[in-house]
Design an enzyme around this catalytic site. Structure first.
Site, short mmCIF file in Angstrom:
data_model
loop_
_atom_site.label_atom_id
_atom_site.label_comp_id
_atom_site.label_asym_id
_atom_site.label_seq_id
_atom_site.Cartn_x
_atom_site.Cartn_y
_atom_site.Cartn_z
N ARG A 187 -6.46 -12.48 1.51
CA ARG A 187 -7.48 -12.06 0.55
C ARG A 187 -8.63 -13.05 0.65
O ARG A 187 -8.41 -14.26 0.59
CB ARG A 187 -6.92 -12.07 -0.87
CG ARG A 187 -5.91 -10.95 -1.11
CD ARG A 187 -6.62 -9.65 -1.41
NE ARG A 187 -5.70 -8.58 -1.80
CZ ARG A 187 -6.11 -7.35 -2.12
NH1 ARG A 187 -7.39 -7.03 -2.09
NH2 ARG A 187 -5.23 -6.43 -2.45
N CYS A 214 5.60 -5.40 1.75
CA CYS A 214 4.33 -5.94 2.25
C CYS A 214 3.20 -5.54 1.33
O CYS A 214 3.28 -4.54 0.62
CB CYS A 214 4.04 -5.47 3.66
SG CYS A 214 3.03 -3.99 3.78
N GLY A 246 -7.99 -5.70 -6.66
CA GLY A 246 -6.86 -5.09 -7.37
C GLY A 246 -6.13 -4.10 -6.49
O GLY A 246 -6.14 -4.20 -5.27
N CYS A 270 -2.29 4.32 8.39
CA CYS A 270 -1.72 3.10 8.97
C CYS A 270 -1.84 3.08 10.49
O CYS A 270 -1.70 2.03 11.12
CB CYS A 270 -0.26 2.97 8.55
SG CYS A 270 -0.07 3.00 6.76
#
Ligand SMILES: [Zn+2]
Ligand SMILES: [Zn+2]
Lengths: 151, 380, 380, 151
Positions: B16, B199, B113, B80
């Protein structure tokens, strides 16, 4: 979802399904309404709700089919955190179970499991449909959601 | 068709990164890949940018900071498997001779978030509380336990292995070792999946310079061959987010199995030839199930790979030596290309402490929303 | 490389369709294209879905309603040129022999109300009031007027022509004729652009079945050849949304000019060989400027095409016989493939009252955000 | 944007540019601050704000350059409708002009035109920079935006 709403035979509010085509009509008596699906006239595969074509074989002839309200718990889990977005369940959040319910029509449906003890769930247990008011929409209609519960 | 190679790879770390713009993250990964390849930006003839949650023309916005060279730039998305679509388009362009040098890269920067569930789920699913990705993994895990005896202990061991592998991966999000007890006692997310078995969607960027073998010979010291790159979608049924129902009839082979079989055939390589595998461990049980679907072991025996140490670095077939998604998170657009970068380094012998000795062939696998999966096989 | 043809096309009308799901719009266009081509869905080997404002895996969600056949399905995006990216990927896949039949389709469904400016613009641009697409077109128009004497009357005539052409186009959003006076006196949006000179972002879907000439011979009665399909990005500078600044030095050729030159060379066709053109008239002056950039007339003389009736149906080189974006709106992902469908019908002689007599060669052009443009040339 | 804010020499609030790197510092006297850009050491192209590399030639050596506060109006338009999203201008909306301003450094910048009569604008007219408070951000800082106005 409250027992009061579930058992109310007489009601004045309009009721709509959580998703158009998922439930039989009328919804006046929730003990009589059932899940509804589509069966492919060509390959026999059964889907939840209204389908324009068969996701399995591509045929376009689909017949509406009423799904049994009794099934077996193929698998399940318990959600321990509040789901994201516009989740309409209890606030504050209460952990709840979600199962994959195998119905005799040859389909497995993902569904919340209600009216159950989270610790007594097990694979292959018998479950039955429960329809309840989930929330009231902007037009003041009761929105009816489905769940399953131990028989 | 011509032989296709990867001449260089580059990563931006996974994690992040607050206000850091995705443009900077993407540019850093691309610049690293160009440097690694010894190829100038002006030599690149086309680019594919994989991204899922970023805005329109992300690829063009990132690449203009390297200089607007006028090449075709397309954003691509297949959940994905987005990065595999970028790579497969580059593969096709090179193999066919349309181009000699193509950039395949992927970038992801999540909104703050949680992911917006409406990107994947329908409104009724969100309202009923069904818009929860780990729920699908957990339901699959629970049934795998019932059918084949997979255990929570095996899942915990997968998590321990992947976290251990990530210790020395400078690009991983989590680089701390965890114990079996810690994994099992971490917060329950969706039974039997605990927090340390799952994950996180996150941020990152990855890039690969794809070119013809001939072009690479003139520029790159250590090209790695793309032996197969196979993105596919699922046949009906598909049980994973955002499925609402599936068939109770006997199911056809899964999309992972089908993509793997086609990749093995295309590459002339079987699972027995693999030296390492990077696969989609969105949760610890997914590693077990994917191992079976990829043919790394018989169905129902995925748990043995970790029980017997086979999937550890040093084992017969290391799985997720990078730390997998459990340690790197899933920066969706970048995820497959992150696996590719790891595997390129492994095949070149540059993976440092997590090096799989003598690795010559590696497989990368992703699977996710919309029934998308992909298998890429690299070899030196 | 093999010859690539379009075996069939299908459209969903352009407009605003309330709650109608994009999945239904997309499926209808694809089903129409398959029927037009005489090709079964099960024969399609790969699919590219162009979309800009729709959610992840839109392509897979649409196509599963036709049956999940397991093929690779990728969403692609390059702003206004998204449809051209889908077509160019299909072109590459067919020309190279990777596949024989590929679906290229595009779908758009705008959120209610105005487009979210943050999909294109940075926060500071939005706050300062600069996140207004027609502003860029108007500033370009004003300078074109100063440099070359283009007039508001010429722009009004372009709008009149395109609205007239759309009268008999069943897929157009606006099918009402307008007068020069009506155009000039309609509400001012950004001087000199009035409401009837500007196109609206809207909804629609378009599909093309792309295949090898050999495959088409066995299935399709009237295949149309893809002689070139060239998506490109701009060199620096790029003046169009969301540019914040440009160079004051002499500019290199525009991205439209560069894409056109490459397409002409690839097709072995020059502007003098064209029988019709569908081009990006996001506003009436953009048709004038794009005509010049595409080499349809010398620079500064774009206004003469409409003044002298050259660009009308029946003129020497009809421009936007479908009614263009001014009448169809811009369903972004679908827009280029909508032009392709119109041009296929024109080249087959199936365009009804708006038919360009004897049309054998047509050009389709898009340009938009991120510096993306594309030129496709079709011929029979 | 108010004249009061523009002419205020003394101010107690923190000031930040509308976009990091677009303006010289300090911003205490808005009559002294200017637009700021980057010049490519290799090809000489000039860009607005901080750039990591040259969009024109791809070189990475960039020098910070202060842009002139006087330029010519290369082209312009008038926005007749309220811009979408989080536009911070006057409410109710007042039509305003936007121009492409050519500066002597070889760059044209898109900028609102303020303090002007919409009917007296013309291509090639002389304009000069005006910095004003556009709004106050969440931290209470004055956010300074740029515009140009007739000289
Ligand atoms: Zn069927
Ligand atoms: Zn430069």
């Amino acid at each position: 979802m409250t027992d009061a709403a579930e058992t109310a035979n007489v009601h004045s509010k309009k009721r709509v399904p959580i998703k158009e085509g998922f439930l039989t009509t009328p919804l006046s008596d929730l003990r009589e309404a059932k899940l509804q699906g589509s069966r492919c006239a060509s390959c026999g595969e059964v889907f939840l709700g209204i389908q324009h074509g068969c996701q399995s074989c591509g045929a376009t002839g689909m017949e509406t089919v009423v799904l049994s309200n009794r099934g077996k718990l193929y698998s399940y889990t318990v959600l321990r955190n509040r789901p994201p977005g516009n989740y309409m369940g209890p606030d504050p959040f209460v952990p709840f179970a979600v199962g994959l319910i195998e119905l005799p029509e040859g389909i497995r449906v993902i569904s919340p499991l209600t009216h159950c003890n989270l610790d007594s769930l097990h694979v292959n247990m018998d479950v039955e449909l429960a329809l309840d008011r989930l929330y009231e929409d902007e037009e003041g209609s009761e929105v009816i959601a489905f769940s399953f519960r131990p028989e | 068709m011509r032989e296709v190679v990867i001449a260089g790879v580059g990563l931006h770390p996974c994690g992040r990164f607050g206000d850091k713009p995705y443009v900077d993250m993407g540019r850093e990964a691309v610049a690293a890949a160009l440097k690694d390849a010894g190829i100038a930006w002006s030599e690149v003839q086309a680019a594919y940018c994989a991204r899922m949650y970023l805005p329109a023309t992300s690829g063009a916005r990132i690449l203009k900071t390297l200089g607007m060279t006028g090449i075709p730039i397309a954003d691509v998305e297949a959940a994905c498997a987005s990065g595999a679509v970028a790579l497969s388009q580059a593969y096709m362009a090179i193999a066919s001779g349309f181009y000699d040098v193509v950039l395949a890269f992927g970038v992801e920067k999540m909104p703050r978030g949680f992911m917006d569930p409406s990107a994947i789920y329908e409104d009724w699913q969100i309202r009923m509380g069904l818009a929860v990705n780990p729920m699908y993994w957990a339901i699959a895990a629970k049934r795998h336990m019932a059918d084949y005896g997979a255990t929570a202990l095996q899942m915990a061991k997968v998590s321990v292995k992947n976290h251990k592998n990530a210790r020395t991966n400078p690009y991983a999000m989590y680089r701390r070792e965890v114990s079996v007890e810690e994994v099992l006692s971490s917060r329950m997310v969706c039974d039997p999946i605990t927090l340390l078995m799952v994950c996180a969607p996150n941020e990152g960027a990855a890039a690969a310079i794809v070119c013809s073998a001939e072009f690479a010979r003139k520029h790159s010291a250590r090209p790695v061959q793309v032996a197969a790159c196979v993105p596919r979608t699922s046949l009906y049924p598909w049980f994973r987010a955002p499925a609402a129902y599936v068939s109770a009839r006997p199911n056809p082979p899964s999309v992972t199995t089908r993509a793997a079989r086609e990749a093995y055939e295309m590459a002339g390589i079987g699972p027995q030839d693999l030296d390492l595998v990077e696969l989609q461990d969105t949760d610890a049980c997914s590693e077990i199930i994917a191992s079976e679907e990829l043919g790394l072991c018989p169905v129902g025996e995925g748990g043995r790979l970790v029980d017997e140490g086979i999937s550890e670095i040093g084992g017969r077939l290391p799985i997720n030596p990078s730390g997998g998604l459990l340690s790197n998170g899933e920066p969706i657009g970048a995820s497959h290309l992150r696996q590719i970068a790891e595997t390129v380094w492994q095949l070149r012998g540059e993976a440092g402490e997590r090096q799989v000795e003598g690795a010559r062939v590696g497989l990368c696998h992703v699977v996710g929303a919309g029934g998308n999966a992909a298998v890429t096989i690299l070899k030196r």
